[in-house]
Design a protein around this motif. Sequence first.
Motif, mmCIF file in Angstrom:
data_model
loop_
_atom_site.group_PDB
_atom_site.id
_atom_site.type_symbol
_atom_site.label_atom_id
_atom_site.label_comp_id
_atom_site.label_asym_id
_atom_site.label_seq_id
_atom_site.Cartn_x
_atom_site.Cartn_y
_atom_site.Cartn_z
ATOM 1 N N ARG A 1 16.414 94.783 76.326
ATOM 2 C CA ARG A 1 14.983 94.459 76.325
ATOM 3 C C ARG A 1 14.742 93.007 75.896
ATOM 4 N NH1 ARG A 1 11.044 98.656 76.177
ATOM 5 N NH2 ARG A 1 11.938 100.701 76.602
ATOM 6 N N ARG A 2 15.438 92.554 74.861
ATOM 7 C CA ARG A 2 15.263 91.171 74.406
ATOM 8 C C ARG A 2 15.686 90.187 75.498
ATOM 9 N NH1 ARG A 2 17.553 93.241 69.643
ATOM 10 N NH2 ARG A 2 19.559 92.279 70.159
ATOM 11 N N GLU A 3 16.784 90.502 76.167
ATOM 12 C CA GLU A 3 17.236 89.633 77.243
ATOM 13 C C GLU A 3 16.207 89.580 78.370
ATOM 14 O OE1 GLU A 3 20.985 89.135 80.369
ATOM 15 O OE2 GLU A 3 20.426 91.125 79.614
ATOM 16 N N ALA A 4 15.635 90.734 78.716
ATOM 17 C CA ALA A 4 14.638 90.789 79.789
ATOM 18 C C ALA A 4 13.402 89.978 79.432
ATOM 19 C CB ALA A 4 14.254 92.245 80.076
ATOM 20 N N ASP A 5 12.933 90.094 78.195
ATOM 21 C CA ASP A 5 11.751 89.340 77.779
ATOM 22 C C ASP A 5 12.039 87.840 77.703
ATOM 23 O OD1 ASP A 5 10.060 91.494 77.654
ATOM 24 O OD2 ASP A 5 10.348 91.849 75.505
ATOM 25 N N ARG A 6 13.293 87.476 77.450
ATOM 26 C CA ARG A 6 13.661 86.060 77.384
ATOM 27 C C ARG A 6 13.772 85.452 78.781
ATOM 28 N NH1 ARG A 6 18.570 83.876 77.831
ATOM 29 N NH2 ARG A 6 19.587 85.909 77.542
ATOM 30 N N ARG A 7 14.325 86.214 79.714
ATOM 31 C CA ARG A 7 14.584 85.667 81.050
ATOM 32 C C ARG A 7 13.448 85.919 82.042
ATOM 33 N NH1 ARG A 7 19.983 87.882 83.327
ATOM 34 N NH2 ARG A 7 19.301 86.501 85.020
ATOM 35 N N GLY A 8 12.727 87.014 81.860
ATOM 36 C CA GLY A 8 11.712 87.385 82.839
ATOM 37 C C GLY A 8 10.296 87.165 82.329
ATOM 38 N N LEU A 9 9.361 87.089 83.263
ATOM 39 C CA LEU A 9 7.947 86.983 82.928
ATOM 40 C C LEU A 9 7.459 88.325 82.401
ATOM 41 C CD1 LEU A 9 5.261 85.262 83.221
ATOM 42 C CD2 LEU A 9 4.964 86.460 85.415
ATOM 43 N N ARG A 10 6.856 88.326 81.237
ATOM 44 C CA ARG A 10 6.357 89.571 80.658
ATOM 45 C C ARG A 10 5.064 89.990 81.353
ATOM 46 N NH1 ARG A 10 6.484 88.733 74.244
ATOM 47 N NH2 ARG A 10 4.776 90.203 74.499
ATOM 48 N N VAL A 11 5.051 91.217 81.866
ATOM 49 C CA VAL A 11 3.893 91.736 82.591
ATOM 50 C C VAL A 11 3.600 93.167 82.147
ATOM 51 C CG1 VAL A 11 4.309 90.304 84.631
ATOM 52 C CG2 VAL A 11 5.315 92.598 84.499
ATOM 53 N N MET A 12 2.425 93.667 82.535
ATOM 54 C CA MET A 12 2.043 95.057 82.279
ATOM 55 C C MET A 12 1.152 95.532 83.426
ATOM 56 S SD MET A 12 -0.861 94.553 79.318
ATOM 57 C CE MET A 12 0.355 93.948 78.168
ATOM 58 N N PHE A 13 1.102 96.845 83.638
ATOM 59 C CA PHE A 13 0.158 97.372 84.608
ATOM 60 C C PHE A 13 -1.255 97.096 84.099
ATOM 61 C CE2 PHE A 13 3.823 100.191 85.715
ATOM 62 C CZ PHE A 13 3.958 99.741 87.027
ATOM 63 N N SER A 14 -2.149 96.768 85.026
ATOM 64 C CA SER A 14 -3.450 96.230 84.619
ATOM 65 C C SER A 14 -4.620 97.190 84.792
ATOM 66 C CB SER A 14 -3.743 94.959 85.429
ATOM 67 O OG SER A 14 -3.818 95.246 86.815
ATOM 68 N N TYR A 15 -4.366 98.456 85.140
ATOM 69 C CA TYR A 15 -5.472 99.386 85.361
ATOM 70 C C TYR A 15 -6.167 99.729 84.043
ATOM 71 C CZ TYR A 15 -2.282 99.746 89.267
ATOM 72 O OH TYR A 15 -1.419 99.441 90.285
ATOM 73 N N ALA A 16 -5.378 99.895 82.999
ATOM 74 C CA ALA A 16 -5.913 100.091 81.647
ATOM 75 C C ALA A 16 -5.286 99.041 80.754
ATOM 76 C CB ALA A 16 -5.589 101.495 81.125
ATOM 77 N N ILE A 17 -6.108 98.350 79.976
ATOM 78 C CA ILE A 17 -5.606 97.323 79.066
ATOM 79 C C ILE A 17 -6.293 97.490 77.717
ATOM 80 C CG2 ILE A 17 -5.057 95.666 80.880
ATOM 81 C CD1 ILE A 17 -7.631 94.226 80.293
ATOM 82 N N THR A 18 -5.675 96.925 76.696
ATOM 83 C CA THR A 18 -6.276 97.024 75.362
ATOM 84 C C THR A 18 -7.467 96.081 75.245
ATOM 85 O OG1 THR A 18 -4.843 95.319 74.430
ATOM 86 C CG2 THR A 18 -4.071 97.615 74.295
#
Length: 306
Positions: free
Chosen positions: A234-251
């Motif tokens: 997970r740390r490697e993914a967040d370091r190398r990739g753009l952090r995204v989330m599904f946008s239908y529901a957001i905080t």
Amino acid sequence: PIPVDEFFQQYDTLVFDESSMIGKRDTYDKLIGRIPCRKFFVGDEAQLPPVNDTPAINLGRANVKLTEILRQGKDSGILAFARTVHGGHVMKSAEMAEFPDLTVVKDHHYKSIDAYLTEHQIVVWKNDERHLINSRARCARGFDFMSQKHSHLPLPGETLMVDKNSPEQRLLSGEILTVLDVVEYNYRINPYLVTISCADSRGHVREIMISLTDTAGKARLHPNDSETDDSRRRREADRRGLRVMFSYAITCHKAQGSEWSKVVYVGSMMPFSSRDWKSHWYTGCTRARDELVVASYHFTHEEDDD
């Protein structure tokens, strides 16, 4: 990187919007306070403060205050509802029924808002709610992810919200990407990294490596991984990739600064339960321009609130 002082020498004045969210320690002291030019701070003192930091700007002592709200019309139920929340109260459901742009759902359980999952933006309090509702919204919008081998992968046509500024990609937190296709996914090397083809908010088509740590939720994508191995991936993914989330529901925090025509505010933070309840309710409800649905168990016992 160009030093901050040198970069901003070309500017006489900078305007900072959404100033209620500017944290003193992480943003103002490290960056904004060092900028050698005139600064104007704009914001709404009733909205949410920064996360895990103290506010740097005291909007309660602003030099100029605007008293006329222009996002909604003067007869707007959304505006009337927001004003009562700002004053520390919640409209009764009977009062809300008098306004055509307000709807009450007397429950905040995620199943209670199923009728609104295809056309409305959902604004919630907690990330657990966000993940549950996003899964239901994906199904409601016709994205058959459960039949796919990797259900956490976004499908063509789905929308993703950028979760962290990316100077390299020239993308800002809160921007929306529309998925066109999955270009490359090597599950065995790191199941939390994938390259997609997508269209950004300006209509430009690009290929971007994204991190799936949020779309996957808490599940370990490699079932044989230990907790330590999963955390490393997970740390490697967040370091190398753009952090995204599904946008239908957001905080509510992620929604701040944006607006949509139709919004469902899921009020699972009950009124009067915390000193922050007003900021959450006010911020969530004022994201709506034309139609607001307020879903909360609060309305089932409103007679006892006096």
